[in-house]
Enzyme design. Structure first.
Site, PDB file in Angstrom:
ATOM      1  N   ASP A  31       0.783  -1.129  -0.360  1.00  8.36           N
ATOM      2  CA  ASP A  31      -0.092  -0.053  -0.138  1.00  8.36           C
ATOM      3  C   ASP A  31       0.626   1.422   0.509  1.00  8.36           C
ATOM      4  O   ASP A  31       1.944   1.128  -0.564  1.00  8.36           O
ATOM      5  CB  ASP A  31      -0.545  -0.180   1.395  1.00  8.36           C
TER       6      ASP A  31
ATOM      7  N   HIS B  95      -3.062   6.557   3.657  1.00 10.48           N
ATOM      8  CA  HIS B  95      -4.162   5.002   3.117  1.00 10.48           C
ATOM      9  C   HIS B  95      -3.536   3.640   3.835  1.00 10.48           C
ATOM     10  O   HIS B  95      -4.293   3.102   4.233  1.00 10.48           O
ATOM     11  CB  HIS B  95      -4.763   4.531   2.257  1.00 10.48           C
TER      12      HIS B  95
ATOM     13  N   ASN C 232     -14.019   0.290  -6.510  1.00 14.91           N
ATOM     14  CA  ASN C 232     -14.880   1.376  -6.268  1.00 14.91           C
ATOM     15  C   ASN C 232     -16.173   1.944  -7.539  1.00 14.91           C
ATOM     16  O   ASN C 232     -16.220   2.950  -7.510  1.00 14.91           O
ATOM     17  CB  ASN C 232     -14.412   2.547  -5.481  1.00 14.91           C
TER      18      ASN C 232
ATOM     19  N   SER D 184     -11.269  -1.095  -0.445  1.00 15.37           N
ATOM     20  CA  SER D 184      -9.616  -0.281   0.171  1.00 15.37           C
ATOM     21  C   SER D 184     -10.202  -1.302   1.368  1.00 15.37           C
ATOM     22  O   SER D 184      -9.732  -1.618   2.374  1.00 15.37           O
ATOM     23  CB  SER D 184      -9.507   0.996  -0.073  1.00 15.37           C
TER      24      SER D 184
END
Length: 425
Positions: free
Chosen positions: A160, A201, A292, A366
């Site tokens: 990530d 994130h 998404n 996520s």
């Protein structure tokens, strides 16, 4: 179990939550590739230098364990050179390097409906969390699973934007880290500490997996798991296929039992698929956000056969409006307004989405993906004879049918308690 919260976020181009990442569950726009470099795999490496020289190119470094090479090319000539190289019989394949983007006694535990759902809903506005009532939805039964195991130091790799080392609720769970992004970090330099996750994130994802039971903040689904921090996304939440591949290989080499990728790309890539398959063959469970986009369009790596693709649900077990879905998606997990850790310092994601430092909600596949990764880690730790095949089977086959099986996803919403129960002979 009927109780509390709302979860979500997607990587790889997931709109909700203010992120466009092929890591939380969405992907970069179709055909979006890194300028000035391509991926090439030769049938015989001895031919590489000669073939490349014919096109005015020099040899480049290997990309993980895939056998592909990262070749520098003139910007704007990527597709032209890919086409030319692909016609050479010495070349197995040539392809773009795609852009990838970024899914107790603790005082905020009551805000974590994914773990303990009593029907309340939480929403953050300007760093202020408001609570509204509602009919109780179903959670993933993490509390019940903890009576069996809390993770037993099972290693989960978070591929990530990095994990902040200034957060006491998650930093102590990180046992190794590596930077594969284009962000320059001077190891051991306190002035560079914030660079480990300036985007925000990765820290949010890591807290969902393994935030400690320590009377501080939130609780992770697998609170005794340890984190391998592979930073592949930069300060804007962007990365590339080659960097993701490096992160996957590093995670395997460092003993990951589970890899979580809350990110994605919309274009399939043979180099990325090879890295995923190598990790699976090495005995790792791989989990990724479905995206998404709110459509059935496939996102990679989630859509690969050896990856558990995860859709997002809300606190009433409905599919999140933003979640990608379809027969290629394996399971679902909470992904709307999921409460978790943020870095203490200012982050890009926090600024974009008006989120508070330290703790706040975020939405997307996520956020759903790390819940599933943590459930897989719990299943690993509960079975001394587990393999990646048996763990994946337990996670998928114990998922609860909440409707939508065969349409939105294959198996349903994951259940941690059922996943850690001994198998019936």
């Amino acid at each position: 179990m009927r109780k509390l919260l709302t979860a979500g976020f997607a990587a790889a181009m997931m709109a909700c939550g203010g992120i466009t990442v092929a890591a939380p569950g969405t992907a970069a726009p179709q055909g979006s590739h890194v300028a000035g470099q391509i991926l090439v795999k030769f049938r015989d490496d001895r031919a590489a230098a000669g073939v490349l020289r014919q096109h005015g190119l020099s040899d480049g470094p290997g990309v993980g364990s895939t056998g592909a090479r990262l070749i520098n090319v003139p910007a704007g000539k990527e597709l032209q050179l890919i086409s030319a190289l692909s016609r050479n019989p010495a070349v197995e394949y040539a392809e773009p390097d795609e852009v990838v983007t970024a899914t107790t006694d603790d005082p905020f535990f009551d805000r974590q409906y994914a773990l303990h759902n009593d029907g309340l809903s939480f929403k953050s506005t300007g760093g202020t969390v408001t609570v509204t009532g509602g009919d109780a939805g179903d959670d993933v039964d993490a509390v019940e699973a903890w009576a069996v195991t809390k993770g037993g130091s099972t290693r989960v790799a978070i591929i990530d934007s990095g994990v902040a080392i200034d957060h006491e609720d998650i930093s102590q769970r990180v046992v190794a880290r590596a930077n594969f992004s284009d962000t320059v970090i001077r190891e051991g330099n306190p002035a560079d500490n914030e660079k480990y996750d300036k985007y925000g994130h990765g820290t949010h994802v890591a807290g969902i997996v393994a935030a400690e039971h320590n009377t501080v903040g939130v609780a992770g689904v697998c609170p005794e798991c340890t984190i391998l921090d592979a930073k592949v996304l930069n300060d804007t939440g962007s990365g590339s296929t080659s960097r993701i591949v490096d992160g996957i290989d590093w995670a395997v080499d460092n003993g990951a039992k589970v890899i979580n990728m809350s990110l994605g790309q919309r274009v399939s890539n043979r180099t990325l698929e090879a890295a995923v398959n190598n990790a699976w063959n090495a005995g790792v469970v791989i989990v990724a956000a479905a995206g998404n986009g709110g459509t059935q369009a496939k996102v990679y790596p989630g859509a690969y056969a050896n990856v558990i693709a995860v859709a997002a649900t809300d606190n009433k077990d409905n599919k999140a409006s933003f979640s990608t879905y379809g027969k290629w998606v394996d399971v679902a997990a909470p992904g709307v307004n999921v409460y978790s850790t943020f870095p203490f310092h200012t982050t890009v994601l926090g600024t974009q989405n008006n989120r508070a430092p330290r703790y706040d909600v975020e939405s997307g596949t996520s956020m759903a993906s790390p819940i599933v990764a943590a459930v897989a880690a719990l299943a690993w730790s509960a079975d001394a004879d587990a393999t990646n095949e048996t763990v994946r089977k337990k996670v998928e086959e114990t998922a609860e049918d909440i409707g939508g099986n065969g349409t939105n996803w294959v198996h349903g919403r994951v259940n941690a308690h059922d996943a850690v129960k001994p198998s019936v002979p």
